[in-house]
Design a protein around this motif. Structure first.
Motif, PDB file in Angstrom:
ATOM      1  N   ASP A   7       0.970  -9.796  -2.576  1.00  0.00           N
ATOM      2  CA  ASP A   7       0.005  -9.191  -1.980  1.00  0.00           C
ATOM      3  C   ASP A   7       0.519  -8.183  -0.665  1.00  0.00           C
ATOM      4  OD1 ASP A   7      -2.934 -10.163   0.117  1.00  0.00           O
ATOM      5  OD2 ASP A   7      -2.471  -8.321  -0.728  1.00  0.00           O
ATOM      6  N   LEU A   8       0.346  -6.608  -1.185  1.00  0.00           N
ATOM      7  CA  LEU A   8       0.937  -5.712   0.017  1.00  0.00           C
ATOM      8  C   LEU A   8      -0.211  -5.739   1.244  1.00  0.00           C
ATOM      9  CD1 LEU A   8       2.714  -3.447  -2.441  1.00  0.00           C
ATOM     10  CD2 LEU A   8       3.589  -5.724  -1.409  1.00  0.00           C
ATOM     11  N   ASP A   9       0.119  -6.387   2.201  1.00  0.00           N
ATOM     12  CA  ASP A   9      -1.103  -6.196   3.251  1.00  0.00           C
ATOM     13  C   ASP A   9      -0.322  -5.291   4.445  1.00  0.00           C
ATOM     14  OD1 ASP A   9      -2.716  -8.717   5.037  1.00  0.00           O
ATOM     15  OD2 ASP A   9      -3.303  -6.577   4.883  1.00  0.00           O
ATOM     16  N   PRO A  10      -1.062  -4.073   4.615  1.00  0.00           N
ATOM     17  CA  PRO A  10      -0.587  -3.173   5.500  1.00  0.00           C
ATOM     18  C   PRO A  10      -1.081  -3.499   6.937  1.00  0.00           C
ATOM     19  CG  PRO A  10      -2.353  -2.212   4.471  1.00  0.00           C
ATOM     20  CD  PRO A  10      -2.427  -3.364   3.737  1.00  0.00           C
ATOM     21  N   ASP A  11      -0.303  -3.055   7.996  1.00  0.00           N
ATOM     22  CA  ASP A  11      -0.705  -3.224   9.294  1.00  0.00           C
ATOM     23  C   ASP A  11      -1.652  -2.186   9.530  1.00  0.00           C
ATOM     24  OD1 ASP A  11       0.260  -1.862  12.479  1.00  0.00           O
ATOM     25  OD2 ASP A  11      -0.477  -3.929  12.122  1.00  0.00           O
ATOM     26  N   GLU A  12      -2.793  -2.507  10.528  1.00  0.00           N
ATOM     27  CA  GLU A  12      -3.678  -1.436  10.462  1.00  0.00           C
ATOM     28  C   GLU A  12      -3.378   0.122  10.898  1.00  0.00           C
ATOM     29  OE1 GLU A  12      -6.392  -3.054  13.646  1.00  0.00           O
ATOM     30  OE2 GLU A  12      -6.785  -4.708  12.534  1.00  0.00           O
ATOM     31  N   GLY A  13      -2.337   0.179  11.447  1.00  0.00           N
ATOM     32  CA  GLY A  13      -1.931   1.639  11.776  1.00  0.00           C
ATOM     33  C   GLY A  13      -1.358   2.307  10.337  1.00  0.00           C
ATOM     34  N   LEU A  14      -1.097   1.806   9.378  1.00  0.00           N
ATOM     35  CA  LEU A  14      -0.640   2.462   8.399  1.00  0.00           C
ATOM     36  C   LEU A  14      -1.641   2.913   7.395  1.00  0.00           C
ATOM     37  CD1 LEU A  14       2.166  -0.240   7.142  1.00  0.00           C
ATOM     38  CD2 LEU A  14       2.307   1.756   8.581  1.00  0.00           C
TER      39      LEU A  14
END
Length: 805
Positions: free
Chosen positions: A635-642
């Motif tokens: 699961d590729l879960d990005p930081d909010e800024g990405l």
């Protein structure tokens, strides 16, 4: 001499795109087309299907609706049936060089014997095209010329006197392109430019024994066909049944009929019947098998150009419907349902005497409701209902597969016997029913049947639904004077109930055999999606969801009041859950057991929707081998800024790294923020081994690119990075199921995509409830399962150590 010899001799098929294959007949009604041809001189080619070819005439100035105009039509060589849909450019130095536009398309109806008319020099015909309609005459001119010169003359009917069609219609009926755009090989042009409306549950009429009359009511014909909602918009027309099934493909030949509807988008309520002079439900069934012909009668307008009209009175909705219909051809394949202004009782008697269905009475001041109401009442000449086929009676006549069908219907929870039908079958019906019943044969009756009635009956599992015309039901519930009309597959057998067209007190709606309560509750308020829409979505998508979700323990994300209400993540079945949600006892970490849910069919998915479920989360193993996972999920879960582009780039890097290790993978848009990269596994390793491999791989990716990836869940460690969540790969952990809805605004759906396709996708929420229904697994190249072995784990661990050094 073969009829097509002249056609074939004139053409070099290595140099022209024209078809050379003979093509196939439609078998039910002969087809018709007109092609605008910009050759040495622009003309219009009339094509009439007959006796295995297209009879052809070149109309020099094109057709006219003026009955006084006699347009020259020169008989040309017969063309193959496959030519009827041709559009394109014939290159220079070829016979007929120039651009060809498919200008009109439909069916034609001979009004006199064709072979006799061709010899006599007078063809009397009726056209059922999207543009040319009504009666026409082709008359042979007498003369000494070698070529056959005919005259095309419009008959005097309702379609006569319309505007000049040659000037009026300058675009292709199939691609909406101009001649110049066709010559330039431009893409098809959308007929309508607005966002296509979603399906909405139609308003249903209540059966009545009395004909209401008075100033507050008007009346319309009750048609002998399928209820349909037509959605128009930039992505082309869609045809939905009353239960929300997308039957666009079955009614594809009807699509050109809506080209002249004057709107950017619309949702139109109406009825589809057999067209081109064919009548009756049995002919409609045959038309569906043959791809046409059809006719659509429009009687209500729910949405126009993005404006919801259901809150308006019927009179206002009808005015809006007539407004968008003003440019439609008279007597065409798409017509307005006539409003009857005469004395309703007198009209009803005439309709019944003519063998019609009856009338619908509508209260003029009422709004449109998505349920069965008494604002619309139907009064039938005879009864017409659906019944479940439960068996067939042996026949003692040679060549007859059976003498009658035994019928039933649901009354509460019970299937009850209602009698037999022994008339209305033709040879095709006999063959179709025999083929359909044979695999369903069983030893016992599915309903309680009197002994005298059961003698000689072969019973079947009750899955087939038949349309039956009958006079009445007797005091003991049996059908009188029943006549078979045809099978219908737009309704599941479980939903067929006695008096199924009368209002129920709680107005529940059956979907896949599950009663949906509070179906009009808007669970996605911003998107206007209701609980019933969710249930129908899961019924429609069942085959795609069950591809991976069937027979796995699953957890539900329930929002009984919709996005604005409370949210529950539920692993175990609760009290009162529908039977479609099955349970399996699974041992917990503390040694005890708990009932986990799983589904095997559409009813299970819809049962979850009835309990307020929006999301379905599945285990990585199936219940027959809970200790052996068959999928590994990253699961590729990005930081909010990405941005999503960062997640997309990460997915490709994960894919490449897995490929280098011998694992092929496929991507799933989660419908949230990220992407799941999924590997199909052979069921050879346990959870500990798979989780260990997934953890080491995530750590390897983070070690190689620590500025872009992290394998740690901590929000602080995730800053500016993509978290490669490997924790989905342990016993009891779940991941969103492919084609599941997500509990986010806009009703997004988790959709599997292909790697090539992913390059151009701009969001993990690229698909919503509507667009997801047009998807299947064909876009995904599902790789063969690969085993995770101890040797692979050791090799990966060595690679991680080497990178760390």
């Amino acid at each position: 001499m073969d009829k097509l010899d002249d056609y074939l001799e004139r053409r070099d098929f290595d140099r022209t795109p024209e078809p050379f294959e003979a093509g196939r007949s439609s078998n039910l009604a002969p087809r018709y087309a007109i092609q605008k041809h910009d050759a040495t001189r622009t003309h219009f080619d009339l094509r009439l299907e007959w006796d295995g070819v297209l009879l052809s005439w070149a109309i020099t100035k094109g057709p006219s609706f003026d009955t006084s105009e006699k347009r020259l039509a020169v008989r040309t060589e017969d063309h193959p049936l496959s030519y009827i849909g041709f559009e394109g450019t014939i290159p220079e130095d070829n016979y007929g060089a120039g651009t060809v536009m498919l200008w009109d398309l439909g069916y034609w109806e001979p009004l006199d014997p064709v072979d006799k008319g061709l010899k006599k020099g007078h063809l009397h015909l009726r056209l059922h095209g999207a543009r040319l309609t009504g009666d026409w005459n082709l008359v042979l001119m007498k003369g000494k010329e070698k070529r056959e010169n005919w005259l095309l003359i419009k008959g005097d009917d309702e379609a006569a006197g319309a505007r000049d069609p040659v000037r009026r219609y300058r675009r292709s009926i199939s691609t909406n392109r101009t001649m110049r755009q066709i010559a330039s090989e431009k893409k098809p042009v959308p007929l309508h430019e607005g966002k296509r409306p979603r399906f909405a549950k139609p308003q249903l009429a209540t059966l009545s024994d009395e004909m209401p009359d008075g100033d507050g009511w008007w009346h319309e014909m009750k048609f002998d066909g399928y209820r349909a909602l037509i959605a128009l918009g930039e992505d082309g027309p869609r045809v939905f049944t009353r239960n929300g099934k997308d039957w666009t493909d079955r009614f594809e030949s009807l699509a050109p009929a809506f080209a002249q509807v004057d709107c950017d988008s619309a949702l139109i309520d109406g009825e589809i019947v057999a067209g081109a002079g064919l009548d009756g439900f049995s002919n409609l069934q045959k038309a569906i098998k043959n791809g046409g012909p059809f006719r659509f009668y429009a009687f209500d307008l729910l949405d126009r150009d993005g404006t919801d009209l259901t809150g308006k009175p019927l009179t206002d909705r009808r005015a809006a419907l007539e407004d968008i219909w003003h440019d439609m051809p008279a007597e065409g394949p798409a017509q307005l349902s006539p409003v009857i202004e005469e004395n309703a009782a007198e009209v009803f008697d005439r309709v019944c005497d003519a063998g019609g269905e009856g009338l619908i009475a509508k209260r003029m001041a009422d709004t449109y409701r998505h349920s069965r109401t008494k604002s619309w009442l139907k009064v039938k000449c005879r009864r017409r209902d659906e019944f479940v086929v439960i068996g067939w009676q042996e026949s003692d006549k040679r060549g007859r597969a059976y003498s009658s069908l035994a019928l039933g219907a649901h009354d509460g929870d019970d299937l009850v016997y209602v009698g037999k039908v022994g008339t209305g079958f033709d040879a095709d019906d006999m063959d179709e029913l025999s083929d359909a019943m044979r695999p369903l044969e069983r030893k016992t009756a599915p309903a309680e049947v009197p002994r005298a009635e059961a003698r000689g009956v072969h019973w079947i599992t009750p899955k087939l639904v038949a349309e039956i015309d009958y006079a009445e039901r007797t005091a003991d519930g049996m059908l009188r004077h029943a006549v078979y009309q045809g099978l219908r597959d737009d309704k599941p057998a479980r939903t067929v109930r006695l008096d199924n067209d009368r209002m129920t007190e709680d107005d529940r709606t059956p979907v896949a055999g599950v009663e949906i309560s509070s179906g009009d509750r808007k669970v996605y308020p911003d998107a206007g999606v209701t609980k019933l829409d969710v249930a129908r979505f899961y019924e429609t998508m069942a085959d795609r969801i069950l591809e991976t979700a069937a027979d796995r323990p699953l957890s539900l994300v329930r929002l009984p009041e919709g996005l604005g209400g409370d949210r529950f993540f539920q692993k175990h079945a609760g009290k009162g859950f529908p039977d479609g949600l099955k349970t399996v006892e699974i041992e917990e970490s503390d040694g005890g057991t708990e009932p986990y849910m799983y589904v095997t069919d559409a009813a299970g998915l819809v049962a979850a929707a009835q309990m307020g479920t929006l999301e379905l989360h599945i285990w990585g193993s199936r219940r027959d081998r809970l200790d052996r996972p068959d999928r590994m999920v990253f699961d590729l879960d990005p930081d909010e800024g990405l941005d999503f582009s960062d997640v997309r780039a990460a997915a490709f890097e994960v894919r490449d790294a897995l490929s280098d290790l011998g694992f092929a993978s496929w991507p799933l848009l989660t419908g949230g923020k990220g992407i799941h990269v999924i590997v199909s596994l052979r069921r050879t390793a346990g959870w500990d081994t798979v989780k260990l491999y997934a953890r080491i791989f995530a750590q390897l990716m983070a070690t190689r690119a620590p500025d872009r990836y992290t394998a740690e869940m901590s929000k602080k460690k995730r800053k500016g990075r993509v978290f490669i969540d490997y924790l989905r790969n342990e016993r009891g952990a779940t991941a969103i199921a492919p084609f599941s809805l997500r509990a986010h605004p806009g009703a997004p759906v988790a959709v599997p995509v292909g790697w090539d396709e992913l390059k151009d996708i701009e969001s993990a929420r690229a698909f919503d409830l509507e667009s997801a229904q047009e998807r299947d697994w064909s876009a995904v190249d599902l790789p063969a399962p690969v085993g995770v072995t101890e040797k692979r784990v050791d090799k990966l661990e060595a690679a991680l150590s080497q990178e760390a050094d």
